[in-house]
Design an enzyme around this catalytic site. Structure first.
Site, PDB file in Angstrom:
ATOM      1  CG  ASP A   1      -3.880 -21.054   5.129  1.00  0.00           C
ATOM      2  OD1 ASP A   1      -4.061 -21.083   6.354  1.00  0.00           O
ATOM      3  OD2 ASP A   1      -3.961 -22.070   4.413  1.00  0.00           O
TER       4      ASP A   1
ATOM      5  CG  ASP B   1      -4.535 -24.998   1.608  1.00  0.00           C
ATOM      6  OD1 ASP B   1      -4.604 -26.220   1.834  1.00  0.00           O
ATOM      7  OD2 ASP B   1      -4.829 -24.120   2.439  1.00  0.00           O
ATOM      8  CG  LEU B   2      -9.387 -27.519  -1.175  1.00  0.00           C
ATOM      9  CD1 LEU B   2     -10.089 -28.868  -1.052  1.00  0.00           C
ATOM     10  CD2 LEU B   2     -10.149 -26.616  -2.137  1.00  0.00           C
ATOM     11  CG  ASP B   3      -9.587 -27.441   4.871  1.00  0.00           C
ATOM     12  OD1 ASP B   3     -10.597 -27.363   4.163  1.00  0.00           O
ATOM     13  OD2 ASP B   3      -9.208 -28.494   5.427  1.00  0.00           O
TER      14      ASP B   3
END
Length: 238
Positions: A188, A16-18
């Protein structure tokens, strides 16, 4: 590092990025302020157009077209265009205004400060196995220096439905030509990242960035394979 399930051999990782790889909140706040200010200044009839009014347009559009939430960029563009039309602008003005507003949004959206730990961890991992980014958002890794570590990036909308739906997880495994059970997804969010990847046959790593207790969090539906509190802990798996 805390293990909840036996870990099978890891031949690739997806991320995941954000918020997983950087703090996304400051850039989102700044981007929202700048893009809304541009929208208000685009035409006199929009001068007093409030953030709440924009959110109402956005919510209404999602009610009318529920699947649009899978592509947050198009959802935002369409919302801006609709707001301009309802403010009395012509169709041509609204299209041009939405395009310009989205250009401002994209500019500020990429002003992301990536921690040195993220760079060093991804660099070390990328030397040992393929890495892939899977995002529901609209951050573009090539604009803030993370693309060099990834084989490719999958984005909700252009590449399928948003996580936790299986589209991008399955596409990543297919493009990597690696069985899902040998891919570790790192994220997250306990719903989109952990439960989503597990239900698609991947292994899951939850990065616990806020000191949460997995046993007392309402959206902890499925146990990940492991929990970490720092991204650098992943290098211990190599």
């Amino acid at each position: 590092m805390h293990f909840y399930r036996p870990l099978r051999p890891v031949k690739a990782m997806t991320f995941d990025l954000d918020d997983t790889l950087y703090d996304n909140l400051p850039v989102i706040r700044k981007t929202a302020l700048e893009s809304h200010a541009f929208l208000q200044g685009f035409h006199p009839s929009l001068r007093d157009f409030s953030v709440d009014a924009y959110q109402q347009v956005r919510d209404r559009l999602c009610e009318q077209e529920p699947d649009i939430w899978h592509d947050v960029t198009e959802w935002r563009r369409r919302s801006v265009e609709l707001a301009m039309l309802e403010a009395g602008l012509t169709a041509e003005q609204a299209r041009e205004g939405a395009t310009q507003t989205m250009a401002v949004f994209a500019h500020w959206r990429s002003k992301i400060e990536v921690p040195a730990e993220t760079h060093s961890t991804l660099a070390a991992l990328a030397e040992r196995m393929p890495l892939v980014a899977i995002t529901n958002g609209n951050a573009e890794p090539h604009l803030f220096g993370l693309d060099r570590y990834f084989q490719f990036t999958l984005r909700a909308g252009p590449d399928g439905r948003a996580k936790p739906f299986e589209d991008m997880y399955h596409l990543a495994a297919e493009r990597l030509a690696i069985a899902p059970e040998n891919i570790l997804h790192v994220g997250d969010d306990l719903t989109t990242d952990v439960a989503g990847s597990l239900r698609c046959g991947l292994q899951a790593c939850w990065i616990n960035l806020r000191g949460g207790d997995l046993m007392h969090i309402a959206d902890a539906r499925l146990l990940p394979h492991l929990e970490i509190t720092r991204l650098a802990s992943l290098t211990a798996l190599m």
